[in-house]
Design an enzyme around this catalytic site. Structure first.
Site: not given
Length: 746
Positions: A9, A85-86, A110, A191, A239
């Protein structure tokens, strides 16, 4: 080496993917079906595109299609993958953990779960290190704030409730050395501990998914180290609440030799971060570092062996199981190994084409969701047509991995298998679909397989339209063998070689041949023969093996397609309980096989038959007493009745030759005993037990001693995949101990 990195993102932009959706209409349609809306329209909608539940699927799809385009255009496969991340889901997709649709389902869930988090905020602190940010949070009692991202050594993202983030931002803006505090446009505390509810629900959702073995190492955001297959779900779920340790992930990759990075997806956010990391931080080179607080090194079962070899064959472990004849290395064994990220070879020796075809189809059906396997082909000097038919079958069903055993030279059939489908990639490299692992124990044979195919064979195959002119041309630039397995003293056919001498000699030969022919891809060298304990496997890897191949130890498992009587005998053997006996398939030449001798008469009787063959010109020359003993003890039938069975087994041409040559007739009669002794063993005929022919090496005796007193003492508890896992894990543990001991003395 190269790492592909995938953005998360923050990299989304209006209109992304416009050049990809038309190129991949089927995947685009699948995405639309899974999401319930048009992915192309979403990427044009600026308002929705910045909402988490839409951003994540959009980025996943565009990243995935970008990856496919990259690999198709260049033929390039990365040595490592990582994602921010993603983006980590795209890294896992590229490594084969799941397919496009499964990955999108995970990302969709998610994004939905993370979008439910309200009242949270995030801010990037520029100018301080992770340690400095942690100190400021502690000193100012900002204990409700978590560190979400370590993007660069001096770009740290904090996460928490919005009011706490505002308070923290004000504190950091007053700290000396802070260049900027940038508040991120998010609605959730991603996170951080505040995503625990999302993590727990995602953990339940992910449980129903089956992840395939990773073919490329993927660097985890959480650990900044490669994923461990067994912990994949746990790590991926963690994560959501864990920090994105991007800095150390890149530093770890920097520590691999000659690493370059390429960002796959929209924008260049990660490229900028990597430039700052490489400028501001040192590489992490801890492959053999022993942390003082733990005394453990980073050697794992999955890290043993050659990484490129594992990627080529899509394996997690550099562990193979060789093909034992007559399907003793069964389809069940092959499937079991594949499901654990290892590879087995189905043993075709002595089986007809229909039997082999049934096995291939069954294995492919069982492994339709992924997993690697191969087929073992044994050289038949007298019947090359059977070899050709086997290659026809493998090509027909798209079998890519062939284990070539007992070949003394390169044959047209092998060359044809290797050549089919050869093409040149966009970068000029040759892309080989068909892979041959040549199992050998002689340098002259290794040299033949390390050379390009003989030109006369290529010309003949091309003239017969068995390969194309382009395939023939490309075969002149690559070795016949994709890889080589050096076979030391082993069960069955063996030259009784010593690994300590063979491995260095063949490795040096490989290096010389690589220089001579200037191959673009390294031929990997594996080790086989005598490997039944962690100590033996450790020795193989220390000698330079890129992978190991086990054999005898797999014959005494539940999956082995031989009788319980044989397994009972094998379970009781020790290292001294084998002998060399004449080989039935090469009886006339006197070639030897290694077999079990404890409690069996076969080695002695087989040697006696060969001695008689050498001394006499015909069976009629043998004295009556000896002949009667053979009929009563060995054959349990008259010579004439055995010859009738022989005539039913061989072709009219073979029988005609035997009728004209009494010595050849004698050989055919004696060879019946060898076929029968193998068949009786596999069937488990108790009346023929003393005559069982059981190919086996001393490795199984060592294995039996290793597992004595454990649940694996009984073969009924032994499974080929469990043995492989235990052997690799304890080999890694043993190496760690030895390495730790060595470093402490330095």
């Amino acid at each position: 080496m190269i790492s592909f990195v995938f953005p998360g993102q923050g990299s989304q932009k209006i209109g992304m993917g416009e050049d990809l959706f038309g190129r991949y209409p089927e995947l685009t349609a699948k995405a639309d079906h899974i999401l319930g809306y048009s992915i192309q329209e979403l990427c044009r909608d600026g308002e929705r595109l910045n909402q988490t539940q839409f951003t994540q699927p959009a980025l996943y799809v565009v990243n995935a299609l970008s990856y496919l385009k990259k690999t198709e255009e260049t033929g390039l496969k990365p040595d490592f993958t990582a994602g921010h991340s993603l983006g980590e889901y795209n890294a896992l997709y590229a490594s084969g953990a799941f397919d496009f649709e499964e990955g999108l389902q995970l990302v969709k869930k998610r994004g939905e779960l993370m979008s439910r988090a309200k009242g949270g905020g995030m801010a990037a602190v520029i100018g301080l290190t992770h340690e400095q940010v942690t100190d400021v949070l502690r000193e100012n009692h900002l204990d409700m704030i978590d560190i979400a991202n370590m993007n660069t050594p001096q770009q740290i993202v904090i996460s928490g409730f919005k009011e706490d983030i505002e308070k923290a931002a004000s504190v950091f803006e007053a700290v000396n050395g802070v260049k900027m505090v940038h508040r991120l446009n998010v609605s959730g505390a991603f996170h951080s501990r505040y995503m625990l509810e999302a993590k727990e629900e995602f953990s339940r959702f992910i449980e129903s998914f089956h992840f395939k073995p990773l073919s490329i190492p993927v660097i985890s955001n959480v650990t900044a180290r490669p994923y461990e297959q067994r912990e994949l779900k746990e790590t991926l779920t963690g994560q959501i609440t864990g920090s994105v340790n991007w800095t150390d992930s890149i530093r770890f990759l920097m520590g691999r030799k000659n690493m370059s990075f390429e960002e796959i997806g929209p924008g260049k956010v990660l490229t900028g971060l990597i430039q700052r990391i490489t400028a501001e931080a040192e590489p992490i080179t801890d492959e053999i570092k022993v942390p003082a607080e733990t005394g453990k090194s980073s050697i794992t079962a999955a890290s043993l062996g050659n990484e490129e070899f594992k990627r080529d064959y899509q394996l997690k472990y550099a562990y193979l199981a060789g093909g034992m004849y007559r399907g003793i290395s069964s389809k069940e064994m092959v499937v079991k190994l594949a499901e654990k990220g290892m590879m087995g070879f189905f043993g075709t020796g002595g089986l007809n084409i229909a039997h082999v075809e049934d096995a291939i189809l069954s294995i492919q059906h069982e492994l339709r969701d992924g997993g690697s396997f191969g087929i073992n082909v044994v050289h038949n000097m007298k019947h090359t047509d059977s070899e050709e038919k086997m290659i026809d079958l493998l090509l027909k069903h798209g079998v890519q991995n062939l284990e070539a055993s007992a070949f003394l030279t390169v044959t047209p059939a092998l060359v044809r298998f290797r050549a089919k489908g050869l093409k040149r990639g966009a970068g000029g490299q040759i892309i080989a679909r068909q892979r041959i692992i040549a199992k050998l124990s002689r340098p002259e044979v290794a040299e033949a397989f390390l050379s390009p195919a003989p030109d006369h064979i290529l010309q003949k195959l091309a003239a017969e339209n068995k390969i194309t002119a382009e395939e023939a041309s490309l075969m002149r630039e690559i070795p016949v063998a994709h890889d080589i397995c050096v076979e030391a003293d082993s069960g069955g056919h063996t030259d009784g070689g010593v690994a300590y001498s063979l491995m260095p000699a063949i490795i040096r030969l490989r290096d010389d041949m690589m220089k001579k022919y200037r191959y673009g891809k390294t031929v990997r060298i594996g080790a086989a023969g005598g490997i039944g304990t962690p100590e033996a496997a450790m020795a193989a890897f220390m000698l330079g093996a890129d992978f190991i191949v086990t054999g005898s130890i797999n014959q005494c498992t539940v999956e082995a397609a031989t009788s319980g009587l044989v397994k009972d005998l094998l379970q009781q053997m020790n290292v001294q309980d084998t002998a060399y006996a004449p080989a039935g398939d090469m009886f006339e030449s006197g070639s030897k096989v290694q077999v079990l001798k404890k409690g069996l008469f076969f080695p002695t009787r087989a040697s006696k038959l060969h001695e008689l063959y050498q001394r006499h010109r015909s069976i009629e020359e043998i004295d009556e007493k000896t002949l009667r003993q053979i009929e009563e003890k060995y054959f349990k039938a008259s010579v004439s009745s055995i010859y009738d069975k022989v005539k039913a087994h061989y072709s009219n041409e073979d029988i005609s030759k035997a009728e004209r040559n009494p010595k050849q007739k004698m050989a055919l009669i004696f060879k019946w005993y060898f076929r029968q002794s193998s068949a009786s063993a596999i069937k488990g005929d108790p009346d023929a037990k003393v005559d069982f022919q059981i190919h086996c090496g001393p490795a199984l005796g060592a294995f039996n001693q290793w597992v004595k007193g454990t649940e694996l003492e009984s073969w009924k508890n032994r499974h080929a995949d469990d043995i492989g896992m235990r052997l690799m894990e304890e080999t890694a543990s043993l190496l760690n101990q030895k390495l730790g001991s060595f470093l402490q003395t330095c």
